[in-house]
Design a protein around this motif. Sequence first.
Motif, PDB file in Angstrom:
ATOM      1  N   GLU A   1      43.460  17.929 -41.802  1.00  0.00           N
ATOM      2  CA  GLU A   1      43.773  17.022 -40.694  1.00  0.00           C
ATOM      3  C   GLU A   1      43.597  17.714 -39.344  1.00  0.00           C
ATOM      4  O   GLU A   1      43.125  17.115 -38.384  1.00  0.00           O
TER       5      GLU A   1
ATOM      6  N   ARG B   1      40.326  14.287 -55.669  1.00  0.00           N
ATOM      7  CA  ARG B   1      41.326  13.249 -55.391  1.00  0.00           C
ATOM      8  C   ARG B   1      41.826  13.333 -53.954  1.00  0.00           C
ATOM      9  O   ARG B   1      41.992  12.315 -53.286  1.00  0.00           O
ATOM     10  N   LEU B   2      42.063  14.547 -53.476  1.00  0.00           N
ATOM     11  CA  LEU B   2      42.523  14.732 -52.099  1.00  0.00           C
ATOM     12  C   LEU B   2      41.489  14.201 -51.115  1.00  0.00           C
ATOM     13  O   LEU B   2      41.806  13.414 -50.222  1.00  0.00           O
ATOM     14  N   TYR B   3      40.234  14.614 -51.266  1.00  0.00           N
ATOM     15  CA  TYR B   3      39.188  14.205 -50.321  1.00  0.00           C
ATOM     16  C   TYR B   3      38.976  12.694 -50.349  1.00  0.00           C
ATOM     17  O   TYR B   3      38.832  12.058 -49.301  1.00  0.00           O
ATOM     18  N   GLU B   4      38.984  12.109 -51.538  1.00  0.00           N
ATOM     19  CA  GLU B   4      38.811  10.652 -51.632  1.00  0.00           C
ATOM     20  C   GLU B   4      39.999   9.918 -51.033  1.00  0.00           C
ATOM     21  O   GLU B   4      39.832   8.857 -50.434  1.00  0.00           O
ATOM     22  N   SER B   5      41.207  10.475 -51.128  1.00  0.00           N
ATOM     23  CA  SER B   5      42.383   9.835 -50.519  1.00  0.00           C
ATOM     24  C   SER B   5      42.284   9.828 -48.997  1.00  0.00           C
ATOM     25  O   SER B   5      42.929   9.027 -48.335  1.00  0.00           O
ATOM     26  N   MET B   6      41.437  10.702 -48.444  1.00  0.00           N
ATOM     27  CA  MET B   6      41.224  10.767 -47.002  1.00  0.00           C
ATOM     28  C   MET B   6      40.051   9.890 -46.566  1.00  0.00           C
ATOM     29  O   MET B   6      39.662   9.908 -45.410  1.00  0.00           O
ATOM     30  N   GLY B   7      39.468   9.157 -47.514  1.00  0.00           N
ATOM     31  CA  GLY B   7      38.355   8.277 -47.186  1.00  0.00           C
ATOM     32  C   GLY B   7      36.991   8.924 -47.296  1.00  0.00           C
ATOM     33  O   GLY B   7      35.990   8.344 -46.872  1.00  0.00           O
TER      34      GLY B   7
ATOM     35  N   SER C   1      49.582  21.872 -53.775  1.00  0.00           N
ATOM     36  CA  SER C   1      50.289  20.602 -53.996  1.00  0.00           C
ATOM     37  C   SER C   1      51.548  20.479 -53.146  1.00  0.00           C
ATOM     38  O   SER C   1      52.501  19.814 -53.534  1.00  0.00           O
TER      39      SER C   1
ATOM     40  N   THR D   1      46.082  19.553 -46.968  1.00  0.00           N
ATOM     41  CA  THR D   1      45.956  18.334 -46.167  1.00  0.00           C
ATOM     42  C   THR D   1      46.187  18.640 -44.692  1.00  0.00           C
ATOM     43  O   THR D   1      45.440  18.162 -43.827  1.00  0.00           O
TER      44      THR D   1
ATOM     45  N   THR E   1      38.915  18.276 -59.986  1.00  0.00           N
ATOM     46  CA  THR E   1      39.443  16.917 -59.820  1.00  0.00           C
ATOM     47  C   THR E   1      40.583  16.843 -58.812  1.00  0.00           C
ATOM     48  O   THR E   1      40.719  15.844 -58.116  1.00  0.00           O
ATOM     49  N   ARG E   2      41.382  17.881 -58.705  1.00  0.00           N
ATOM     50  CA  ARG E   2      42.494  17.885 -57.737  1.00  0.00           C
ATOM     51  C   ARG E   2      41.964  17.783 -56.305  1.00  0.00           C
ATOM     52  O   ARG E   2      42.424  16.968 -55.516  1.00  0.00           O
TER      53      ARG E   2
END
Length: 121
Positions: free
Chosen positions: A69, A97-103, A60, A65, A93-94
């Motif tokens: 990237e 959420r990260l992967y979905e925030s990256m599209g 976190s 990320t 879930t953590r």
Amino acid sequence: MKANVLQLKADWQYEESEHRQHYVIEAWLDGELAGRAYGWFQPGAEFVLEKIEVDRAQRSRGYGTAVIEQLRAKAREKGCREFVIKGVRAANTRAIRLYESMGAQPVRTSDTLISFVIAPP
């Protein structure tokens, strides 16, 4: 107080088999290994992240990320059409959420596992 400095060290041709180039990337924080990721890529096709690990005490903070990237940039450089994150536990879930925030789009592979695809990387 000294700021933490993250360094990413990658071996993009860790091993080669068939048409795949296996890679490993390590995240170092002030001289300590904070995490790593590994998988393979097939230039012009797909880049597959098989495993990403970040030390529990360093989560976190954006280090996962940063690793992803860097990998996505390499996938674009190699002309890959997809960036695939394999074998994510549905209960994680953590990470989801990260992967979905990256599209990334989920692709369920079993009752307990999901893969994520980012296209283009």
